[in-house]
Design a protein around this motif. Structure first.
Motif, PDB file in Angstrom:
ATOM      1  N   LEU A  53       2.410 -11.253  12.133  1.00  0.00           N
ATOM      2  CA  LEU A  53       1.467 -10.186  11.808  1.00  0.00           C
ATOM      3  C   LEU A  53       2.169  -8.829  11.679  1.00  0.00           C
ATOM      4  O   LEU A  53       1.802  -8.023  10.822  1.00  0.00           O
ATOM      5  CB  LEU A  53       0.363 -10.121  12.853  1.00  0.00           C
ATOM      6  CG  LEU A  53      -0.607 -11.305  12.879  1.00  0.00           C
ATOM      7  CD1 LEU A  53      -1.525 -11.206  14.082  1.00  0.00           C
ATOM      8  CD2 LEU A  53      -1.400 -11.372  11.598  1.00  0.00           C
ATOM      9  N   ALA A  54       3.180  -8.582  12.509  1.00  0.00           N
ATOM     10  CA  ALA A  54       3.904  -7.313  12.420  1.00  0.00           C
ATOM     11  C   ALA A  54       4.702  -7.220  11.122  1.00  0.00           C
ATOM     12  O   ALA A  54       4.746  -6.165  10.482  1.00  0.00           O
ATOM     13  CB  ALA A  54       4.825  -7.145  13.620  1.00  0.00           C
ATOM     14  N   VAL A  55       5.312  -8.327  10.710  1.00  0.00           N
ATOM     15  CA  VAL A  55       6.043  -8.335   9.435  1.00  0.00           C
ATOM     16  C   VAL A  55       5.073  -8.163   8.271  1.00  0.00           C
ATOM     17  O   VAL A  55       5.346  -7.400   7.328  1.00  0.00           O
ATOM     18  CB  VAL A  55       6.872  -9.632   9.297  1.00  0.00           C
ATOM     19  CG1 VAL A  55       7.397  -9.809   7.889  1.00  0.00           C
ATOM     20  CG2 VAL A  55       8.016  -9.625  10.292  1.00  0.00           C
ATOM     21  N   ALA A  56       3.941  -8.837   8.324  1.00  0.00           N
ATOM     22  CA  ALA A  56       2.940  -8.702   7.259  1.00  0.00           C
ATOM     23  C   ALA A  56       2.423  -7.271   7.173  1.00  0.00           C
ATOM     24  O   ALA A  56       2.286  -6.712   6.074  1.00  0.00           O
ATOM     25  CB  ALA A  56       1.785  -9.670   7.499  1.00  0.00           C
ATOM     26  N   ALA A  57       2.162  -6.650   8.318  1.00  0.00           N
ATOM     27  CA  ALA A  57       1.683  -5.264   8.316  1.00  0.00           C
ATOM     28  C   ALA A  57       2.749  -4.323   7.774  1.00  0.00           C
ATOM     29  O   ALA A  57       2.429  -3.377   7.039  1.00  0.00           O
ATOM     30  CB  ALA A  57       1.270  -4.847   9.728  1.00  0.00           C
ATOM     31  N   SER A  58       4.010  -4.564   8.087  1.00  0.00           N
ATOM     32  CA  SER A  58       5.090  -3.717   7.575  1.00  0.00           C
ATOM     33  C   SER A  58       5.207  -3.818   6.061  1.00  0.00           C
ATOM     34  O   SER A  58       5.388  -2.805   5.380  1.00  0.00           O
ATOM     35  CB  SER A  58       6.424  -4.111   8.210  1.00  0.00           C
ATOM     36  OG  SER A  58       6.392  -3.906   9.584  1.00  0.00           O
ATOM     37  N   ILE A  59       5.105  -5.021   5.551  1.00  0.00           N
ATOM     38  CA  ILE A  59       5.181  -5.208   4.098  1.00  0.00           C
ATOM     39  C   ILE A  59       3.983  -4.553   3.410  1.00  0.00           C
ATOM     40  O   ILE A  59       4.112  -3.893   2.380  1.00  0.00           O
ATOM     41  CB  ILE A  59       5.278  -6.703   3.756  1.00  0.00           C
ATOM     42  CG1 ILE A  59       6.626  -7.254   4.231  1.00  0.00           C
ATOM     43  CG2 ILE A  59       5.094  -6.946   2.271  1.00  0.00           C
ATOM     44  CD1 ILE A  59       6.736  -8.752   4.164  1.00  0.00           C
ATOM     45  N   ILE A  60       2.815  -4.711   4.006  1.00  0.00           N
ATOM     46  CA  ILE A  60       1.610  -4.134   3.418  1.00  0.00           C
ATOM     47  C   ILE A  60       1.652  -2.603   3.479  1.00  0.00           C
ATOM     48  O   ILE A  60       1.127  -1.930   2.590  1.00  0.00           O
ATOM     49  CB  ILE A  60       0.357  -4.716   4.103  1.00  0.00           C
ATOM     50  CG1 ILE A  60       0.240  -6.206   3.784  1.00  0.00           C
ATOM     51  CG2 ILE A  60      -0.894  -4.001   3.672  1.00  0.00           C
ATOM     52  CD1 ILE A  60      -0.831  -6.917   4.554  1.00  0.00           C
ATOM     53  N   PHE A  61       2.282  -2.033   4.508  1.00  0.00           N
ATOM     54  CA  PHE A  61       2.426  -0.580   4.580  1.00  0.00           C
ATOM     55  C   PHE A  61       3.189  -0.040   3.365  1.00  0.00           C
ATOM     56  O   PHE A  61       2.943   1.070   2.922  1.00  0.00           O
ATOM     57  CB  PHE A  61       3.168  -0.157   5.848  1.00  0.00           C
ATOM     58  CG  PHE A  61       2.268   0.219   6.991  1.00  0.00           C
ATOM     59  CD1 PHE A  61       1.314   1.203   6.865  1.00  0.00           C
ATOM     60  CD2 PHE A  61       2.395  -0.410   8.209  1.00  0.00           C
ATOM     61  CE1 PHE A  61       0.493   1.555   7.915  1.00  0.00           C
ATOM     62  CE2 PHE A  61       1.590  -0.075   9.277  1.00  0.00           C
ATOM     63  CZ  PHE A  61       0.631   0.915   9.130  1.00  0.00           C
ATOM     64  N   LEU A  62       4.127  -0.806   2.868  1.00  0.00           N
ATOM     65  CA  LEU A  62       4.964  -0.338   1.767  1.00  0.00           C
ATOM     66  C   LEU A  62       4.255  -0.388   0.417  1.00  0.00           C
ATOM     67  O   LEU A  62       4.663   0.294  -0.515  1.00  0.00           O
ATOM     68  CB  LEU A  62       6.254  -1.163   1.719  1.00  0.00           C
ATOM     69  CG  LEU A  62       7.146  -1.042   2.956  1.00  0.00           C
ATOM     70  CD1 LEU A  62       8.324  -1.983   2.841  1.00  0.00           C
ATOM     71  CD2 LEU A  62       7.604   0.387   3.155  1.00  0.00           C
ATOM     72  N   VAL A  63       3.206  -1.198   0.303  1.00  0.00           N
ATOM     73  CA  VAL A  63       2.460  -1.305  -0.949  1.00  0.00           C
ATOM     74  C   VAL A  63       1.350  -0.265  -0.929  1.00  0.00           C
ATOM     75  O   VAL A  63       0.551  -0.214   0.004  1.00  0.00           O
ATOM     76  CB  VAL A  63       1.881  -2.729  -1.118  1.00  0.00           C
ATOM     77  CG1 VAL A  63       1.072  -2.843  -2.388  1.00  0.00           C
ATOM     78  CG2 VAL A  63       2.992  -3.746  -1.073  1.00  0.00           C
ATOM     79  N   ARG A  64       1.306   0.551  -1.957  1.00  0.00           N
ATOM     80  CA  ARG A  64       0.316   1.627  -2.016  1.00  0.00           C
ATOM     81  C   ARG A  64      -0.828   1.243  -2.945  1.00  0.00           C
ATOM     82  O   ARG A  64      -0.847   1.608  -4.116  1.00  0.00           O
ATOM     83  CB  ARG A  64       0.981   2.909  -2.504  1.00  0.00           C
ATOM     84  CG  ARG A  64       2.183   3.352  -1.711  1.00  0.00           C
ATOM     85  CD  ARG A  64       1.820   3.911  -0.391  1.00  0.00           C
ATOM     86  NE  ARG A  64       1.094   5.149  -0.608  1.00  0.00           N
ATOM     87  CZ  ARG A  64       0.471   5.800   0.325  1.00  0.00           C
ATOM     88  NH1 ARG A  64       0.487   5.343   1.545  1.00  0.00           N
ATOM     89  NH2 ARG A  64      -0.169   6.895   0.064  1.00  0.00           N
ATOM     90  N   ASN A  65      -1.767   0.475  -2.425  1.00  0.00           N
ATOM     91  CA  ASN A  65      -2.901   0.025  -3.202  1.00  0.00           C
ATOM     92  C   ASN A  65      -4.128   0.031  -2.289  1.00  0.00           C
ATOM     93  O   ASN A  65      -4.026  -0.243  -1.091  1.00  0.00           O
ATOM     94  CB  ASN A  65      -2.628  -1.386  -3.740  1.00  0.00           C
ATOM     95  CG  ASN A  65      -3.630  -1.821  -4.774  1.00  0.00           C
ATOM     96  OD1 ASN A  65      -4.654  -1.181  -4.962  1.00  0.00           O
ATOM     97  ND2 ASN A  65      -3.326  -2.921  -5.451  1.00  0.00           N
TER      98      ASN A  65
END
Length: 125
Positions: A53-65
């Motif tokens: 979940l922490a890796v998924a949240a980090s990746i999602i933080f980088l996507v600006r949508n």
């Protein structure tokens, strides 16, 4: 990148690191439990879900949508709930045996809450 994104990614890194540190200790039986190693108990390995979940949240933080940010709201909320569940599970007394909770357990919960707050405060386009 905004400050909330950077702080959220740093909080996710802290959650990942805390999964490998001692969460609780039962001194009478000489058990030391981490998020990844719970031998001698039936807790499972809750640190794996913390890391995912922490890796998924980090990746999602980088996507600006906008829609991806809404997905991060679910991921961050689930991470906060899961780490709180881990805190309750690893610090409770059973059959008169009370474990000594480790500081990494509380740091993990705090970092997950910081990540969730950063998700709430992140502005999207």
């Amino acid at each position: 990148m905004s400050k909330t994104t950077i702080i959220g990614i740093l909080a996710a890194v802290v959650v990942i690191v805390c999964a490998f540190l001692p969460w609780s200790t039962i001194e009478s039986r000489h058990f030391v439990f981490t998020g990844m190693d719970t031998t001698g108990s039936n807790y499972g390995e809750p640190g794996k879900l913390n890391i995912f979940l922490a890796v998924a949240a980090s990746i999602i933080f980088l996507v600006r949508n906008k829609w991806v940010a809404r997905m991060n709201l679910f991921v961050g909320g689930f991470l906060a709930a899961w780490t709180f569940r881990n805190m309750l599970l690893f610090s409770r007394c059973e059959i008169g045996i009370c474990p000594q909770p480790g500081i990494a357990l509380y740091i993990s919960v705090g970092a997950a809450l910081v990540l969730f707050v950063c998700v709430l405060l992140t502005k999207t386009r």
